[in-house]
Write an enzyme that holds these catalytic residues in place. Structure first.
Site, short mmCIF file in Angstrom:
data_model
loop_
_atom_site.label_atom_id
_atom_site.label_comp_id
_atom_site.label_asym_id
_atom_site.label_seq_id
_atom_site.Cartn_x
_atom_site.Cartn_y
_atom_site.Cartn_z
N ASP A 208 0.91 -1.34 0.12
CA ASP A 208 -0.06 0.13 -0.02
C ASP A 208 0.76 1.17 0.06
O ASP A 208 2.19 1.48 0.21
CB ASP A 208 -0.91 -0.07 1.13
CG ASP A 208 -1.92 -0.98 1.26
OD1 ASP A 208 -1.94 -1.79 0.35
OD2 ASP A 208 -2.78 -0.70 2.01
N HIS B 243 3.72 -2.27 3.10
CA HIS B 243 3.86 -0.94 2.39
C HIS B 243 5.17 -0.98 1.72
O HIS B 243 6.07 -0.98 2.28
CB HIS B 243 3.66 0.16 3.64
CG HIS B 243 2.40 0.00 4.42
ND1 HIS B 243 2.28 -1.02 5.34
CD2 HIS B 243 0.99 1.03 4.16
CE1 HIS B 243 0.88 -0.52 5.63
NE2 HIS B 243 0.40 0.17 5.12
NI NI Z 1 -2.30 2.81 3.52
#
Ligand code: NI
Length: 266
Positions: free
Chosen positions: A78, A222
């Site tokens: 992400d 991430h």
């Molecule tokens: Ni996020």
């Protein structure tokens, strides 16, 4: 694909890659190759050579992994793309692992070349809002803006809109679900949280992800953190050892996630 190239170039290259994979080029089999072709009379109208129409880049999103046959797990990255995404893509390519990127619009517009590369290399790109906004605390107008702006930015780069979204913080409600449904977006949450944003330590991140490796798992990571990218080789190695296949979220969900539906992973 580099910044500034015309979309036509992109699609052309995509087409070339697809044709290469397919092993045949439509129109490449000419009559002369049969050995029986006669020379046409000079008055014959020239046969128009059709310009081969390039298949859309969307074809790269077609299912590549049958998760009914393989034990699949989905790694999701992400908040990017970012400065470490290219390095991550190199690692994934080396391991033939497919993943899903939930990108934020404001990052996507700065890294269109990486968004293209993600899809061209068989990964999936989903919508993670424009400003990483907590949607369940936002007005309906704001939710529209965050989701639509990001889908449009992705469409401008790829030529098609995403079909997955991940609400930041996993925070969603009935209004978000309704808007997601109207936009053809399934909501993808996760079943394994590595807390990699908090613990910037690749051993810890790898350990948490590896602990969560099981068929049907959706693992949250991430790609904006170098420590997370550093953890990836160990995760890929452990998945391989356990006979798990790294697949996109859409493939993990059988190829057809339902718009407006929320998926949590196993
Ligand atoms: Ni996020």
């Amino acid at each position: 694909m580099r910044l500034g190239e015309k979309p036509g170039t992109v699609v052309g290259l995509a087409a070339a890659a697809l044709l290469f994979v397919g092993g045949s080029v439509p129109g490449s089999v000419s009559g002369s190759s049969t050995g029986t072709r006669t020379v046409p009379p000079p008055t014959a109208a020239p046969t128009p050579t059709p310009t081969p129409s390039a298949p859309p880049l969307k074809d790269f999103q077609r299912p590549v992994t049958d998760c009914a046959k393989h034990k699949c797990v989905a790694l999701t990255f992400d908040d990017g793309p970012g400065d470490h995404t290219a390095r991550l893509l190199d690692m994934l390519a080396a391991a033939d692992a497919k993943v899903t990127f939930f990108v934020v619009g404001e990052q996507a517009v700065h890294y269109p070349d990486l968004i293209l590369r993600e899809v061209e290399e068989g990964h999936e790109v989903g919508n993670h809002t424009w400003h990483h906004t907590q949607l369940d605390r936002s007005s309906i107008a704001r939710i529209h803006k965050e989701i639509d702006g990001t889908s449009k930015a992705i469409e401008r780069i790829l030529g098609f809109k995403p079909t997955l979204m991940r609400p930041p913080y996993g925070a969603t409600d009935a209004r978000v679900a309704k808007i997601a449904k109207s936009r053809g977006l399934a909501e993808i949450i996760w079943s394994v949280d590595t807390d990699d944003w908090r613990d910037r330590n690749s051993s810890i991140v790898a350990r948490r992800a590896i602990r969560g490796l099981r068929p049907g798992a959706i693992i949250l990571l991430h790609d904006i953190h170098p420590t997370t990218v550093d953890a990836v080789p160990a995760i890929l190695k452990a998945a391989k050892k356990r006979g798990l296949t790294l697949a996109t979220v859409t493939d993990l969900l059988g190829g057809n996630p339902k718009p407006g539906k929320k998926y949590m992973g196993e």
